[in-house]
Write a protein that holds these residues in place. Sequence first.
Motif, PDB file in Angstrom:
ATOM      1  N   PRO A   1      10.240  -8.275  -1.544  1.00  0.00           N
ATOM      2  CA  PRO A   1       9.300  -9.375  -1.326  1.00  0.00           C
ATOM      3  C   PRO A   1       8.075  -8.951  -0.524  1.00  0.00           C
ATOM      4  O   PRO A   1       7.039  -9.605  -0.568  1.00  0.00           O
ATOM      5  CB  PRO A   1      10.109 -10.399  -0.521  1.00  0.00           C
ATOM      6  N   MET A   2       8.181  -7.840   0.240  1.00  0.00           N
ATOM      7  CA  MET A   2       7.045  -7.425   1.057  1.00  0.00           C
ATOM      8  C   MET A   2       6.126  -6.464   0.305  1.00  0.00           C
ATOM      9  O   MET A   2       5.063  -6.114   0.802  1.00  0.00           O
ATOM     10  CB  MET A   2       7.531  -6.705   2.323  1.00  0.00           C
ATOM     11  N   GLU A   3       6.571  -6.004  -0.881  1.00  0.00           N
ATOM     12  CA  GLU A   3       5.849  -4.917  -1.540  1.00  0.00           C
ATOM     13  C   GLU A   3       4.362  -5.232  -1.733  1.00  0.00           C
ATOM     14  O   GLU A   3       3.493  -4.464  -1.355  1.00  0.00           O
ATOM     15  CB  GLU A   3       6.518  -4.594  -2.875  1.00  0.00           C
ATOM     16  N   ARG A   4       4.131  -6.425  -2.287  1.00  0.00           N
ATOM     17  CA  ARG A   4       2.753  -6.761  -2.602  1.00  0.00           C
ATOM     18  C   ARG A   4       1.888  -6.847  -1.345  1.00  0.00           C
ATOM     19  O   ARG A   4       0.724  -6.505  -1.335  1.00  0.00           O
ATOM     20  CB  ARG A   4       2.703  -8.082  -3.361  1.00  0.00           C
ATOM     21  N   LYS A   5       2.524  -7.332  -0.255  1.00  0.00           N
ATOM     22  CA  LYS A   5       1.753  -7.553   0.964  1.00  0.00           C
ATOM     23  C   LYS A   5       1.516  -6.273   1.756  1.00  0.00           C
ATOM     24  O   LYS A   5       0.422  -5.957   2.156  1.00  0.00           O
ATOM     25  CB  LYS A   5       2.505  -8.537   1.867  1.00  0.00           C
ATOM     26  N   PHE A   6       2.608  -5.541   2.007  1.00  0.00           N
ATOM     27  CA  PHE A   6       2.508  -4.456   2.979  1.00  0.00           C
ATOM     28  C   PHE A   6       2.754  -3.064   2.430  1.00  0.00           C
ATOM     29  O   PHE A   6       2.163  -2.110   2.890  1.00  0.00           O
ATOM     30  CB  PHE A   6       3.544  -4.664   4.099  1.00  0.00           C
ATOM     31  N   VAL A   7       3.700  -2.951   1.497  1.00  0.00           N
ATOM     32  CA  VAL A   7       4.166  -1.607   1.189  1.00  0.00           C
ATOM     33  C   VAL A   7       3.226  -0.913   0.231  1.00  0.00           C
ATOM     34  O   VAL A   7       2.847  -1.453  -0.802  1.00  0.00           O
ATOM     35  CB  VAL A   7       5.593  -1.629   0.606  1.00  0.00           C
TER      36      VAL A   7
END
Length: 480
Positions: free
Chosen positions: A27-33
């Motif tokens: 779920p964090m991929e798009r935002k942070f990773v």
Amino acid sequence: MTDAGATVAGAAPRVLLVDPYLAREDPMERKFVELYPSLGLLTLGAYLRAQGIDVAMTDLTFARDIRPVGTRLKSFRPDVVGVHTKTLTYRRALEVAARARADGAFVVAGGPDAATRPAEYLDGGFDAVVPGEGEAALVELAHRVQRGQVPDGVAGVTLRRNGRVVRGSPRPFLRDLDALPLPAWDLVDMDEYLGRWERSTGERRAAVLTSRGCPFDCSWCSKPTFGRTFRQQSPERVVEELRALQERYRVDYVRFCDDVFGVSRPWIDRLLGLLEEERLALRWECLARVDLLKPDLLRRMRAVGLERVYVGVESGSQKMLDLMNRGTRLAQVERTADALRREGIRQFWFLMLGYPGETLEDIEQTLQLFRRFSPEEYSVSIAVPVPGTRFYESVKARLTGRARATRRAGGATLLYEAAYPETLYRWQQARFGLEAALGKARARISPRVVERIGRAADRFHRNVATPLLVGKKPPARASP
Ligand code: B12
Ligand code: SF4
């Protein structure tokens, strides 16, 4: 997925490396990773090949599920399946292990998560774990397995014998990092990685590692693989890798992934000198410490393409920096933040709330520092006590029993009984969010309006939120 490393006849052991990270599940991929292939696996792959071992790799980053592992098991028929582990991918790693064992392969885990809890990986279906540096240990293990032997007693390999976890003797670290071959980029789908970067930023970005380990000793930092050791490649070897990335993949932007970039001043001076001579026309970013980033150094770095620096500011309170054993001074943070702004280098600050000993006043000091310098990017997380660290030892009697911070919570879960309730820390995180938005707004609306909003938010924090969340008013001096 790639099919590199297809079957070659002969008696060489066959090793399939697997990265079980699925970007679409994160779920964090798009935002942070930021997506880069695992440098650990690419280096392992290159090293194994150089030792005459047949290597293939299944990188699940762009896959929909773990089915590509099954396909590769059938086509490559490995003796050993080696899985890279992070806490985030724990469940997927166990699934891969079950799938590979069903096909008769010997399954071994390595990487940061397996290094911190090898017994859980052994209980979860792995035959062995390599908790430290993987190269030499995996070569020896692969030869043993291929000869039909159990790899017990192999230095650097942990396995279970008669119900007991048996650790092989520690394996000495590789002394000369220059002796490692260039990462085996062909084992993964570089076009997919680079294409994605190109579509989102216009740049072809790749990750490069110039060192292993870190000589500093922050109380909350977990370093299961390399401990406090520190080794680095020669600047010449780094330039060779950069040139290869440019020539083979047209890379024009590099992320240096070292724990701390430029630990040694003579080393970084030499590297910058080479970059000046070579005129590689690369832009780049790195993570560094404020005590190392002297203004004259930053000027030289900027001149050869430095665009962005990640800095572990952590706190605006000197008392907290000392408690964390950061070894940095607030004056160094201020000097570095000023110099970065002057040079036009983007700054990404890491900040931490909830470390033992922190009061509302310390948090306020952190917020004020943030307000003063308004970094372009930041992350503010609630301190996570990771097993094996001094921080963990100091709070282990006060753990809340809530497992590890969930991915979705993204560092917003309080895992031990800290000075204040979790809601207080979440609220404080929201204050940093507002502060960041106000910082950006300064370019567009009148600074007076921005200040007025900031003051109103402070009043709300002082008079409403704090009493509500903490149950009492903060000391007068904590108020801005
Ligand atoms: C660079 C880096 C990144 C980069 C690139 C990641 C990548 N794809 O390689 C970016 C910024 C994208 C990133 C993202 C994330 N990262 Co990161 N990252 C790092 C960092 C600083 C260096 C990794 C590295 O290249 N190390 C150097 C190589 C040589 O070491 P290695 O990978 O550990 O591999 C060696 C051994 O572990 C072993 N080994 C590894 N795998 C295997 C497999 C087998 C079979 C064997 C035998 C041996 C073996 O042999 C290798 C060679 O000696 C580490 C910290 C660190 N020092 O390791 C954190 C670290 C790995 N990241 C971490 C985390 C949490 C993340 C994120 C989840 C964070 C986030 N914001 O969401 C994401 C996950 C993304 C993903 N794709 O998995 C944690 C993992 C903790 C954990 N227990 O899971 C670390 C340890 C940082 C920390 N201390 O918290 N990361
Ligand atoms: S937090 Fe950074 S500087 Fe501190 S010990 Fe860990 S890797 Fe080193």
